[in-house]
Design a protein around this motif. Structure first.
Motif, PDB file in Angstrom:
ATOM      1  N   HIS A  31       4.083  -8.665  -6.283  1.00 19.76           N
ATOM      2  CA  HIS A  31       5.147  -9.412  -6.195  1.00 19.76           C
ATOM      3  C   HIS A  31       5.300  -9.976  -4.514  1.00 19.76           C
ATOM      4  N   GLU A  32       4.117  -9.744  -3.970  1.00 15.71           N
ATOM      5  CA  GLU A  32       4.363  -9.945  -2.478  1.00 15.71           C
ATOM      6  C   GLU A  32       3.061 -10.847  -2.003  1.00 15.71           C
ATOM      7  N   ALA A  33       3.361 -11.685  -1.098  1.00 18.10           N
ATOM      8  CA  ALA A  33       2.339 -12.881  -0.574  1.00 18.10           C
ATOM      9  C   ALA A  33       2.978 -13.315   0.718  1.00 18.10           C
ATOM     10  N   GLU A  34       2.190 -13.107   1.831  1.00 13.07           N
ATOM     11  CA  GLU A  34       2.451 -13.750   3.061  1.00 13.07           C
ATOM     12  C   GLU A  34       1.322 -14.427   3.632  1.00 13.07           C
ATOM     13  N   ALA A  35       0.973 -15.503   3.321  1.00 12.75           N
ATOM     14  CA  ALA A  35      -0.225 -16.291   3.752  1.00 12.75           C
ATOM     15  C   ALA A  35      -0.267 -16.427   5.101  1.00 12.75           C
ATOM     16  N   SER A  36       0.887 -16.491   6.108  1.00 13.28           N
ATOM     17  CA  SER A  36       0.930 -16.598   7.470  1.00 13.28           C
ATOM     18  C   SER A  36       0.626 -15.114   8.075  1.00 13.28           C
ATOM     19  N   GLY A  37       0.510 -14.303   7.224  1.00  9.88           N
ATOM     20  CA  GLY A  37       0.510 -12.970   7.914  1.00  9.88           C
ATOM     21  C   GLY A  37      -1.106 -12.633   8.175  1.00  9.88           C
ATOM     22  N   ASN A  38      -1.532 -11.765   8.839  1.00 10.06           N
ATOM     23  CA  ASN A  38      -2.935 -11.291   9.368  1.00 10.06           C
ATOM     24  C   ASN A  38      -3.779 -10.966   7.873  1.00 10.06           C
ATOM     25  N   ARG A  39      -4.839 -11.744   7.896  1.00 11.35           N
ATOM     26  CA  ARG A  39      -5.608 -11.851   6.621  1.00 11.35           C
ATOM     27  C   ARG A  39      -6.349 -10.421   6.671  1.00 11.35           C
ATOM     28  N   ILE A  40      -6.399  -9.699   7.680  1.00 11.70           N
ATOM     29  CA  ILE A  40      -7.057  -8.256   7.355  1.00 11.70           C
ATOM     30  C   ILE A  40      -6.262  -7.359   6.864  1.00 11.70           C
ATOM     31  N   VAL A  41      -4.791  -7.425   7.589  1.00 11.86           N
ATOM     32  CA  VAL A  41      -3.804  -6.649   7.026  1.00 11.86           C
ATOM     33  C   VAL A  41      -3.470  -6.900   5.712  1.00 11.86           C
ATOM     34  N   ASN A  42      -3.610  -8.108   5.424  1.00 10.65           N
ATOM     35  CA  ASN A  42      -3.301  -8.455   3.880  1.00 10.65           C
ATOM     36  C   ASN A  42      -4.441  -7.825   2.821  1.00 10.65           C
ATOM     37  N   ALA A  43      -5.705  -7.913   3.256  1.00 10.75           N
ATOM     38  CA  ALA A  43      -6.694  -7.422   2.521  1.00 10.75           C
ATOM     39  C   ALA A  43      -6.701  -5.879   2.409  1.00 10.75           C
ATOM     40  N   LEU A  44      -6.178  -5.343   3.399  1.00 14.06           N
ATOM     41  CA  LEU A  44      -5.915  -3.640   3.256  1.00 14.06           C
ATOM     42  C   LEU A  44      -4.654  -3.416   2.496  1.00 14.06           C
ATOM     43  N   LEU A  45      -3.755  -4.292   2.266  1.00 13.96           N
ATOM     44  CA  LEU A  45      -2.729  -4.071   1.624  1.00 13.96           C
ATOM     45  C   LEU A  45      -3.245  -4.320   0.134  1.00 13.96           C
ATOM     46  N   TYR A  46      -3.989  -4.944  -0.334  1.00 15.75           N
ATOM     47  CA  TYR A  46      -4.333  -5.581  -1.570  1.00 15.75           C
ATOM     48  C   TYR A  46      -5.590  -4.722  -1.871  1.00 15.75           C
ATOM     49  N   LEU A  47      -6.437  -4.065  -1.114  1.00  9.02           N
ATOM     50  CA  LEU A  47      -7.561  -3.191  -1.385  1.00  9.02           C
ATOM     51  C   LEU A  47      -7.254  -2.278  -2.622  1.00  9.02           C
ATOM     52  N   PRO A  48      -6.533  -1.511  -2.258  1.00  8.15           N
ATOM     53  CA  PRO A  48      -6.358  -0.165  -3.428  1.00  8.15           C
ATOM     54  C   PRO A  48      -6.203  -0.758  -4.693  1.00  8.15           C
ATOM     55  N   HIS A  49      -5.881  -2.069  -4.931  1.00  9.32           N
ATOM     56  CA  HIS A  49      -5.536  -2.533  -6.207  1.00  9.32           C
ATOM     57  C   HIS A  49      -6.747  -3.140  -6.942  1.00  9.32           C
ATOM     58  N   LEU A  50      -7.965  -3.016  -6.163  1.00  8.13           N
ATOM     59  CA  LEU A  50      -9.002  -3.316  -7.001  1.00  8.13           C
ATOM     60  C   LEU A  50      -9.232  -2.077  -7.906  1.00  8.13           C
ATOM     61  N   ALA A  51      -8.902  -1.233  -7.750  1.00  8.97           N
ATOM     62  CA  ALA A  51      -9.016   0.151  -8.745  1.00  8.97           C
ATOM     63  C   ALA A  51      -8.337  -0.178 -10.027  1.00  8.97           C
ATOM     64  N   SER A  52      -7.291  -1.056 -10.095  1.00  6.49           N
ATOM     65  CA  SER A  52      -6.777  -1.579 -11.392  1.00  6.49           C
ATOM     66  C   SER A  52      -7.725  -2.423 -12.232  1.00  6.49           C
ATOM     67  N   GLN A  53      -7.689  -2.304 -13.522  1.00  4.01           N
ATOM     68  CA  GLN A  53      -8.615  -3.188 -14.515  1.00  4.01           C
ATOM     69  C   GLN A  53      -8.109  -4.656 -14.552  1.00  4.01           C
ATOM     70  N   ARG A  54      -6.552  -4.916 -14.243  1.00  2.00           N
ATOM     71  CA  ARG A  54      -6.041  -6.325 -14.443  1.00  2.00           C
ATOM     72  C   ARG A  54      -5.011  -6.465 -13.117  1.00  2.00           C
ATOM     73  N   THR A  55      -4.840  -7.685 -12.805  1.00  2.00           N
ATOM     74  CA  THR A  55      -3.907  -7.762 -11.732  1.00  2.00           C
ATOM     75  C   THR A  55      -2.815  -8.888 -12.285  1.00  2.00           C
ATOM     76  N   LEU A  56      -1.655  -9.021 -12.007  1.00  2.00           N
ATOM     77  CA  LEU A  56      -0.783 -10.064 -12.552  1.00  2.00           C
ATOM     78  C   LEU A  56      -0.147 -10.471 -11.272  1.00  2.00           C
ATOM     79  N   VAL A  57       0.030 -11.704 -10.886  1.00  2.00           N
ATOM     80  CA  VAL A  57       0.700 -12.439  -9.758  1.00  2.00           C
ATOM     81  C   VAL A  57       1.871 -13.166 -10.309  1.00  2.00           C
ATOM     82  N   ASN A  58       2.978 -13.350  -9.431  1.00  4.66           N
ATOM     83  CA  ASN A  58       4.195 -14.093  -9.918  1.00  4.66           C
ATOM     84  C   ASN A  58       4.187 -15.489  -9.499  1.00  4.66           C
TER      85      ASN A  58
END
Length: 377
Positions: free
Chosen positions: A129-156
């Motif tokens: 439910h979170e997305a900030e395109a203007s944010g730091n890309r590396i920080v965004n990647a770190l926030l999203y990274l743990p969710h690679l452990a999920s089998q599926r991802t839904l976005v809004n």
């Protein structure tokens, strides 16, 4: 749909009733309607806790790491590590005790849940439910990274999907867009036929600089200078630690002479929408979507929203909604003038806008889509 009784464990980072909390409730209703046993893990009690139990879910309160900015400071690090280790143990034990068929992870700020589910060999689905395109890309990647452990991802929203793709393409490749389902009264109060007296302006959401309610006060002040009277209702509260911003808003209202009602937080927004003439969503920064904008359209009210990010998807394409330059009180004031000048035309078109919003964001469609994604046969 589900043909046999299954168990879904839901993890969510709070117990309030703001946007992501309301969507969590809709997801849980979908799981319950699908015939599943639903257990929801929360870090605290609150309004959401009550609503979840009324919807037929079981609720457990456990320690949980919730990523907040305050934790990512030198003073916050001890609490971060404490919450991380306590949360790891609590999540591990809970999954082991109820043995769910799936774990539904609501938002990216509870990063341990997909990892623990994977270690427990339990299927998990992350809902972003979170997305900030203007944010730091590396920080965004770190926030999203743990969710690679999920089998599926839904976005809004497609904006959220594009933001993930820029930061972590591997996660975007397994993601699917499910637009938010937004509930509304069956028969909302129509807008008044004519604007007699002050134009009644409503803001709904957190009182924070990012959300921009101060821009509405400035816009109302600009209207006064043009001979147009407007009153402002701010429906919402601050995060802990942001009390200074509410005080700043109060001082701003006093210095400009704008009539501002600080209504505080209320879980039921519809009476306030019924009393308003126009809803404004003035966010300065990226929004992954914009439930509040959709609620305004469903309430038969004109909407003014920042022309950015997911707000374009939420408010775009409606004859009664205007998109304005972000962080620009003058643009908001111009849009309010257009609302007042074109009031009869706008009021006539609000039923058309509501019908389109119902088609795009029917809660039943949202609930079914999330349940189908999470409760796999």
């Amino acid at each position: 749909m589900v043909t046999a009784k299954k168990t879904v464990l839901v993890a969510h980072p709070g117990a309030e009733m703001f946007g992501s909390d309301r969507m969590l409730l809709e997801s849980v209703i979908g799981f319950v309607e699908s015939g599943a046993r639903v257990v929801v893990a929360l870090p605290s009690r609150g309004l959401l806790d009550v609503a979840l139990r009324e919807a037929g879910a079981e609720v457990v309160i456990i320690p949980m790491l919730v990523l907040r900015k305050v934790l990512l400071t030198p003073k916050g690090l001890p609490r971060l590590f404490r919450d991380m280790f306590r949360g790891l143990g609590a999540a591990w034990r809970l999954i082991g005790s109820i043995r769910p068929d799936a774990v539904y992870v609501s938002t990216i700020i509870i990063p341990q849940w997909p990892i623990i589910a994977r270690l427990r060999r339990t299927r998990s689905v992350s809902h972003v439910h979170e997305a900030e395109a203007s944010g730091n890309r590396i920080v965004n990647a770190l926030l999203y990274l743990p969710h690679l452990a999920s089998q599926r991802t839904l976005v809004n929203s497609r904006f959220s999907l594009d933001t993930i793709r820029q930061a972590l393409p591997a996660l975007a490749r397994r993601a699917a867009v499910v637009y938010n389902g937004v509930s509304s009264p069956d028969d909302p109060t129509p807008a008044r036929k004519t604007v007699d007296g002050a134009l009644r302006v409503l803001y709904v959401g957190r009182l924070s600089p990012r959300k921009g309610p101060d821009l509405i006060v400035d816009a109302a002040s600009v209207l006064r200078s043009r001979g147009v009277d407007a009153s402002v209702t701010l429906l919402g509260a601050v995060f802990d630690g942001y009390e200074w911003y509410e005080q700043q808003l109060r001082e701003q209202a006093e210095s400009t002479g704008v009539d501002v009602d600080f209504a505080g937080f209320h879980p039921d927004v519809w009476p306030f929408l019924a009393d308003a003439d126009v809803l404004i969503v003035p966010s300065r920064v990226d929004e992954p979507f914009g439930n509040t904008a959709v609620e305004g359209i469903l309430a038969l009210r004109p909407v003014i929203a920042s022309d950015s990010s997911g707000l374009r998807e939420a408010a775009g394409g409606y004859p009664t909604a205007q998109l304005v330059v972000p962080d620009d009180a003058g643009s908001i004031a111009d849009a309010l003038i257009r609302v007042r000048d074109e009031w009869e035309r706008i009021v006539d078109e609000t039923p058309e806008s509501r019908a389109e919003a119902l088609r795009r964001h029917a809660p039943a469609i949202y609930r079914s889509a999330v349940a189908d994604a999470v409760i796999a046969d």
